[in-house]
Structure formats: C-alpha cells, structure tokens
Design a protein around this motif. Sequence first.
Motif, PDB file in Angstrom:
ATOM      1  N   VAL A 160      39.718  39.376  40.978  1.00 41.14           N
ATOM      2  CA  VAL A 160      40.215  38.070  39.449  1.00 41.14           C
ATOM      3  C   VAL A 160      40.705  39.559  37.804  1.00 41.14           C
ATOM      4  CG1 VAL A 160      38.996  36.840  37.472  1.00 41.14           C
ATOM      5  CG2 VAL A 160      38.527  36.684  40.162  1.00 41.14           C
ATOM      6  N   TYR A 161      39.079  40.430  38.308  1.00 43.70           N
ATOM      7  CA  TYR A 161      39.585  41.802  36.869  1.00 43.70           C
ATOM      8  C   TYR A 161      40.173  42.721  37.126  1.00 43.70           C
ATOM      9  CZ  TYR A 161      36.708  37.714  34.921  1.00 43.70           C
ATOM     10  OH  TYR A 161      36.020  36.635  34.807  1.00 43.70           O
ATOM     11  N   ASP A 162      40.919  42.817  38.275  1.00 41.57           N
ATOM     12  CA  ASP A 162      42.266  44.767  38.390  1.00 41.57           C
ATOM     13  C   ASP A 162      42.419  44.466  37.249  1.00 41.57           C
ATOM     14  OD1 ASP A 162      42.451  46.661  40.127  1.00 41.57           O
ATOM     15  OD2 ASP A 162      43.433  46.077  41.852  1.00 41.57           O
ATOM     16  N   GLY A 163      42.574  45.862  37.127  1.00 43.14           N
ATOM     17  CA  GLY A 163      42.833  46.518  35.421  1.00 43.14           C
ATOM     18  C   GLY A 163      42.834  46.334  34.629  1.00 43.14           C
ATOM     19  N   THR A 164      41.602  44.564  34.641  1.00 41.82           N
ATOM     20  CA  THR A 164      40.888  44.781  33.395  1.00 41.82           C
ATOM     21  C   THR A 164      39.160  45.136  32.966  1.00 41.82           C
ATOM     22  OG1 THR A 164      40.639  42.784  34.338  1.00 41.82           O
ATOM     23  CG2 THR A 164      42.083  42.850  32.789  1.00 41.82           C
ATOM     24  N   LEU A 165      38.474  44.736  34.545  1.00 41.05           N
ATOM     25  CA  LEU A 165      37.159  45.449  33.768  1.00 41.05           C
ATOM     26  C   LEU A 165      37.290  46.063  34.764  1.00 41.05           C
ATOM     27  CD1 LEU A 165      35.074  41.974  34.030  1.00 41.05           C
ATOM     28  CD2 LEU A 165      35.895  43.394  31.820  1.00 41.05           C
ATOM     29  N   PHE A 166      37.740  46.144  35.905  1.00 37.15           N
ATOM     30  CA  PHE A 166      37.773  47.163  37.213  1.00 37.15           C
ATOM     31  C   PHE A 166      38.860  47.941  36.846  1.00 37.15           C
ATOM     32  CE2 PHE A 166      35.433  43.630  38.505  1.00 37.15           C
ATOM     33  CZ  PHE A 166      34.190  44.435  39.739  1.00 37.15           C
ATOM     34  N   LYS A 167      38.423  49.627  36.869  1.00 38.17           N
ATOM     35  CA  LYS A 167      40.339  50.307  36.607  1.00 38.17           C
ATOM     36  C   LYS A 167      40.429  51.190  37.945  1.00 38.17           C
ATOM     37  CE  LYS A 167      40.369  49.090  32.269  1.00 38.17           C
ATOM     38  NZ  LYS A 167      41.403  48.404  31.650  1.00 38.17           N
ATOM     39  N   ASN A 177      39.748  53.127  45.398  1.00 36.48           N
ATOM     40  CA  ASN A 177      39.625  53.941  43.767  1.00 36.48           C
ATOM     41  C   ASN A 177      39.622  52.867  42.973  1.00 36.48           C
ATOM     42  OD1 ASN A 177      42.033  52.477  44.047  1.00 36.48           O
ATOM     43  ND2 ASN A 177      43.687  53.694  43.330  1.00 36.48           N
ATOM     44  N   SER A 178      39.240  51.788  42.724  1.00 29.33           N
ATOM     45  CA  SER A 178      38.239  51.275  41.899  1.00 29.33           C
ATOM     46  C   SER A 178      36.442  51.428  41.674  1.00 29.33           C
ATOM     47  CB  SER A 178      38.350  49.030  42.501  1.00 29.33           C
ATOM     48  OG  SER A 178      38.007  48.170  41.840  1.00 29.33           O
ATOM     49  N   TYR A 179      36.836  51.071  39.934  1.00 30.80           N
ATOM     50  CA  TYR A 179      35.967  51.692  39.357  1.00 30.80           C
ATOM     51  C   TYR A 179      35.274  50.820  38.103  1.00 30.80           C
ATOM     52  CZ  TYR A 179      36.478  55.829  41.852  1.00 30.80           C
ATOM     53  OH  TYR A 179      36.227  57.135  42.649  1.00 30.80           O
ATOM     54  N   ILE A 180      34.365  50.779  37.886  1.00 30.19           N
ATOM     55  CA  ILE A 180      33.283  49.457  36.925  1.00 30.19           C
ATOM     56  C   ILE A 180      32.918  50.753  36.034  1.00 30.19           C
ATOM     57  CG2 ILE A 180      31.780  48.234  38.313  1.00 30.19           C
ATOM     58  CD1 ILE A 180      32.936  45.924  36.003  1.00 30.19           C
ATOM     59  N   TYR A 182      29.578  50.434  33.283  1.00 29.19           N
ATOM     60  CA  TYR A 182      28.429  49.418  32.810  1.00 29.19           C
ATOM     61  C   TYR A 182      28.832  48.936  31.600  1.00 29.19           C
ATOM     62  CZ  TYR A 182      23.917  48.013  33.512  1.00 29.19           C
ATOM     63  OH  TYR A 182      23.127  47.430  33.854  1.00 29.19           O
ATOM     64  N   GLU A 183      29.557  49.386  30.631  1.00 35.84           N
ATOM     65  CA  GLU A 183      30.102  48.459  29.405  1.00 35.84           C
ATOM     66  C   GLU A 183      30.999  47.926  29.697  1.00 35.84           C
ATOM     67  OE1 GLU A 183      32.161  49.418  25.822  1.00 35.84           O
ATOM     68  OE2 GLU A 183      31.748  50.885  26.714  1.00 35.84           O
ATOM     69  N   ASN A 184      32.262  47.867  31.067  1.00 36.66           N
ATOM     70  CA  ASN A 184      32.851  46.294  31.538  1.00 36.66           C
ATOM     71  C   ASN A 184      31.212  45.351  31.761  1.00 36.66           C
ATOM     72  OD1 ASN A 184      35.175  47.444  30.065  1.00 36.66           O
ATOM     73  ND2 ASN A 184      35.587  48.183  31.988  1.00 36.66           N
ATOM     74  N   VAL A 185      30.092  46.041  33.405  1.00 33.85           N
ATOM     75  CA  VAL A 185      29.459  45.392  33.984  1.00 33.85           C
ATOM     76  C   VAL A 185      29.023  43.885  33.036  1.00 33.85           C
ATOM     77  CG1 VAL A 185      27.785  44.727  34.561  1.00 33.85           C
ATOM     78  CG2 VAL A 185      29.397  46.769  35.643  1.00 33.85           C
ATOM     79  N   LEU A 186      28.795  44.615  31.187  1.00 26.95           N
ATOM     80  CA  LEU A 186      28.135  43.565  30.149  1.00 26.95           C
ATOM     81  C   LEU A 186      28.884  43.300  29.467  1.00 26.95           C
ATOM     82  CD1 LEU A 186      25.421  46.430  28.821  1.00 26.95           C
ATOM     83  CD2 LEU A 186      25.168  44.283  30.697  1.00 26.95           C
ATOM     84  N   LYS A 187      30.216  43.606  29.214  1.00 22.11           N
ATOM     85  CA  LYS A 187      31.386  42.869  28.874  1.00 22.11           C
ATOM     86  C   LYS A 187      31.428  41.211  29.892  1.00 22.11           C
ATOM     87  CE  LYS A 187      36.450  43.264  27.179  1.00 22.11           C
ATOM     88  NZ  LYS A 187      37.644  44.058  26.568  1.00 22.11           N
TER      89      LYS A 187
END
Length: 350
Positions: A160-167, A177-180, A182-187
């Motif tokens: 759902v969040y590829d390219g937004t919360l997940f980079k 190569n997908s990363y998140i 912690y700031e985006n977890v909370l976001k």
Amino acid sequence: MKKWAVAATAALLLLSGCSDKNKANGPGPKEPVKEVEEVDQEEVTKELPYHYPLTGVGSETKTDGRAVAVMVNNHPKARPQSGLNKADIVYELLAEGDVTRFLAVFQSEKPENIGPVRSARDYYIELAKGLDALFIAHGYSEEAKKMLEAGYLDNLNGMVYDGTLFKRSSDRQAPHNSYITYENVLKGATEKKYSMEQSPPEFKFLSEDESKSVTGDDAKSVMVSYSTGSTFDSIYEFDDSIGKYKRYADGVETIDLVTKEPILLDNLFIIETDHKVINEVAHKKIDLKSGGSGYLLQMGKVIEVEWKNDNGLIVPVRNGEVVPFVQGKTWVNVIPTNPGLQSSVSFNVK
C-alpha cells in the motif's frame, strides 16, 4: 642549676617522644581506631523504578509504548540488514523452502532504519498479535493477506505504501531493497489512527544477581541448521569478556549495515514444532500453539526445556514453571520437528 634544669627538661621531652612512638607502634595499648564500615556495593545499587517488558532492563524513565514487529529479509542478498541490533527479540522461522525470515520486535530501542522489509506469513502475524505489536511487512502470502485485510491486527504494508512510507534502496535489487524508517512507522500509525501507547505483555526475567548463577551444561557455541547447505545456518558464540552471544550467518558475523555494530544476545531460545508444506511454492503451516521441546542458552550454559504458548507469548518451561530469561536481548529459532532438535542443533562447534 639552670643547665641541669634545661637538661632534665630535654630528657623528659625525649622520653615523651619515645612514649608516643611506643603508643603508635609498640605492643602496648593503642588509641582506639574508628572502624570504617565496609559498604556493600550491591546494597547501594539503586533499583531502577521502571523496566522494559521485552528485555527486563531497568530504566530511570517510563518504559511505556507499543512494540513494533517488522518482517525482515534474510536472503543472502539482503545481508547485512539494518536495525536488527536494536531489536528486543527476534524470531527466526522458515518462510518458504529452506529460506528463513525474521520477525524483529522493537520496543526499548528505536532504530533509524529497518530492513530490508519482506512479505508476511500467517504465523509471523500470530507472533506479532501475541505481543500486541504494530505489524510491518511488504507483501504477504494468501493466508496472511486474508488475516490482514480482515483487520486481525494493526499493520502497515509496503503493498500500500511503496514509495511513501516504504523506500527502495538503490544499492540493492527488489525484492531485497524495501526499507522503512522508525519515523515513518510512527507517521503511518498516526495516519491510520493506531494507538502506540499500550505496552506489550511482559516476559519473566532473572535479576542481575540470579543471572550470575545460571546453571546448565557448557555451551560456548551452538549451530542451528535449516538445510543441508550452510546458507541459512547460524552459529552463536558466547563471548566471556562481555557475557553475550554473537551471531554468525553462513560464517559471517551478523552486523548492522550502517553502524557495523554486531548483534549481541543474552538469550537463545531454540524450539521445535510441526511444519507442513501447504502449496507449490513451499509456503508452510507452522504450529505455534501446541508446545514441544527446546533448548535455552544463557551465559554460556544450556538447559533442556519445553516451550508453550502463554496467551500468545512463546515461553520456556521446566517442571511446569516458566523459566525466566536473562535481562537483555533474545533470539528465538523455530525449527521443524522433522528432522528435529537432535539433527538441527549442534553444540560447542568451531
């Protein structure tokens, strides 16, 4: 007469000096010496008012907060990973074939970046549910997708969040190569209106003094094998100088990609349970409810235990009682009953 008086006075002074020396050094009675009370360092050690539920480690400040459970890739192309050194507890299970994957659970520490993030399986979701954790994954099996879409637990998914919360990292190729952050977890939790205040249930821990007297057979190292090859073999070596285990995968030490900090562990919990292949891509059904046999390694020692599911928590049991963990970080290896502990686990390896 004056000369005699002066001489007598000098003699008296000399005798007085000798007398003082005798008092200080001789066998005669001495001036009472005030005893200095020896302070027991353990008695003055301040007991911290709070402790973290997944590590038992004490804190001066409150330790409230929801756990975050992240599916972390363990393919060789995903190593070294990011954030594992900050996890309170990591569960390693087979995801497909003989490929293992991690569920890394964070509560006491919050890494800047976590990954590579990989797809979910239903049994990892069950583990996260037992910890009341916010579940993070990128993708899912058919069974996992049904659970997540039904709202079985709060989650954020890279589908759902590829390219937004997940980079995506340019240094690695998909799907490694997908990363998140912690700031985006909370976001993401804020966007979905997920509460992050509720702490996970607590494991049982030994006190620091009790940890010093852990007993068992010597186990300075242990190897856990998931296949006939070495790609997904892991070796844990106990470092006496720091009182912790270091982890190696396929002969290479497990470290953080960015900081190069090693994974340092206080408890190794190895359990066996039934695994069944359920489809053509070797996805599995893993029984995490029925209990079974296991090993618990702490402070360079190993004991045989049973494991049970205690309201969603996988815990070691001996003689009907829960065996406490040593305070600190824990790694849990789940292996198939066939071939089982005897064939998959080797102690004191080099």
